[in-house]
Motif scaffolding. Structure first.
Motif, short mmCIF file in Angstrom:
data_model
loop_
_atom_site.label_atom_id
_atom_site.label_comp_id
_atom_site.label_asym_id
_atom_site.label_seq_id
_atom_site.Cartn_x
_atom_site.Cartn_y
_atom_site.Cartn_z
N TRP A 35 40.93 29.07 -10.72
CA TRP A 35 40.49 28.88 -9.41
C TRP A 35 38.83 28.68 -9.65
N TYR A 36 38.43 29.81 -10.21
CA TYR A 36 36.90 29.90 -10.59
C TYR A 36 36.45 28.76 -11.47
N SER A 39 36.18 25.50 -9.71
CA SER A 39 35.15 25.53 -8.63
C SER A 39 33.84 25.20 -9.57
N TRP A 112 33.61 20.47 -1.31
CA TRP A 112 34.48 21.36 -2.07
C TRP A 112 35.36 21.97 -0.96
N ASP A 125 33.68 31.18 -2.81
CA ASP A 125 33.26 30.41 -4.00
C ASP A 125 31.93 30.26 -4.21
#
Length: 349
Positions: A35-36, A39, A112, A125
């Motif tokens: 996920w990171y 992003s 995003w 995020d």
């Protein structure tokens, strides 16, 4: 420039891997690490990269290199990481800004928070994009004598930008039009704090620290030109949104309908007759083409275009005078400032 951009982009995947490794070290599960990484890749490298590239270009100039290609691999990576830290700061601001403004697209793709399954997680995020800056600075600059200077610079500029954003949000909310809140003084504060510090001063100051030019007098010489230059840049942006050709600026201007506290409306409010002021009060910030045209008619009647061109020439002259008086005895170079001015003087987009 495209080669410089490609070279700069070539550094980013290794930084994403480095940040992934930090999460692995904390024992984060794979889904969170993925996920990171998504992003970071979605929000950071997609823009023009002007701020990040400016760090590298300025460093090369200060060190007396003919081009960026003359930097050693190690030296290039060091300053490119500082450039990517600026781009991460920009990404952090934009993810949060898009949520505040309820924007739909950014850089030709959905914002995003609009991406499937992201939503309000984008708030966290954005914090993690900012956190990446300090992970990278610690990993690569902790042993440098200017490490604390870098930390303080990023913290100061981040807070300054947030102050500008706050004043902008409370002065010109999109759904509540009150032109009595507007003024050229407020506009100046907003654009200096929201744009000039992080877009113009930050990249140059980072390059100066990396090049060993850390004297407070040199940092002030840079700031004294770059902050008004950043204000001039944003005033150009405001002008082009209203008067630029869509084919030149790559978009249709929306500042009038969006109730933006722009330079154009603030000059108009200062110059308007009582009758013209009434037209602006009744039509500015309204979401329809007819109201927008009424505002434009007032701007034309007030000759805003000529006022801008006069402002531009006067500002460029003052900045050139400041640059001509730069003291280069401690290693700082006036050429850095001239390059920035030449990039934006008379720009059409």
């Amino acid at each position: 420039m495209s080669d410089n951009r490609s070279k700069f982009l070539g550094i980013f995947p290794s930084l994403v891997q480095e940040l992934r490794d930090i999460l692995v070290g904390y024992g984060m599960p794979e889904e969170a690490i993925e996920w990171y990484a998504k992003s970071l890749n979605y929000n950071t490298p997609g823009g023009k990269l002007n701020r990040g590239l400016s760090v590298v270009d300025t460093y090369a100039l200060l060190k007396g290199y003919k081009s960026v290609d003359d930097l050693s691999v190690e030296e290039y990576k060091k300053v490119a990481i500082l450039g990517w830290c600026v781009e991460l700061l920009q990404a952090y601001f934009l993810v949060a800004d898009d949520m505040m403004d309820q924007s739909i697209t950014r850089r030709g793709q959905p914002c995003w928070y609009k991406v499937e399954e992201v939503g309000d997680i984008a708030i966290n995020d954005s914090f993690m994009l900012e956190g990446a800056i300090y992970c990278l600075l610690k990993n690569h600059f902790r042993s440098q004598p200017y490490y604390v200077d870098l930390l303080e610079l990023f913290h100061d500029v981040t807070f300054q930008t947030e102050l500008g954003q706050l004043l902008d949000l409370i002065t010109a909310p999109e759904d509540s039009v009150d032109l009595s809140k507007f003024s050229l003084k407020k506009h100046s504060f907003i654009v200096i704090f929201k744009t000039a510090y992080y877009s113009f001063y930050l990249p140059v100051a980072l390059a100066m620290f990396a090049a060993g030019i850390t004297d407070a007098k040199d940092l002030k010489q840079a700031s004294d030109v770059l902050i008004p230059l950043g204000e001039y840049f944003q005033i150009q942006d405001d002008f082009l949104d209203c008067f630029g050709k869509p084919e030149d600026i790559g978009k249709i201007g929306t500042d009038i309908q969006d109730n933006k506290c722009s330079w154009v409306i603030n000059v108009a409010l200062q110059k308007a007759s009582a009758e013209q002021r009434q037209v602006l009060d009744q039509n500015y910030g309204r979401k329809n083409a007819e109201s927008e045209q009424k505002c434009r008619a007032v701007f034309d009647a007030l000759n805003i275009e000529k006022i801008f061109h006069d402002y531009e020439e006067e500002t460029a002259t003052k900045l050139r005078e400041k640059i001509a008086n730069v003291d280069e005895s401690r290693g700082f170079k006036a050429e850095v400032l001239t390059l920035f001015l030449n990039k934006i003087y008379h720009r059409k987009k």
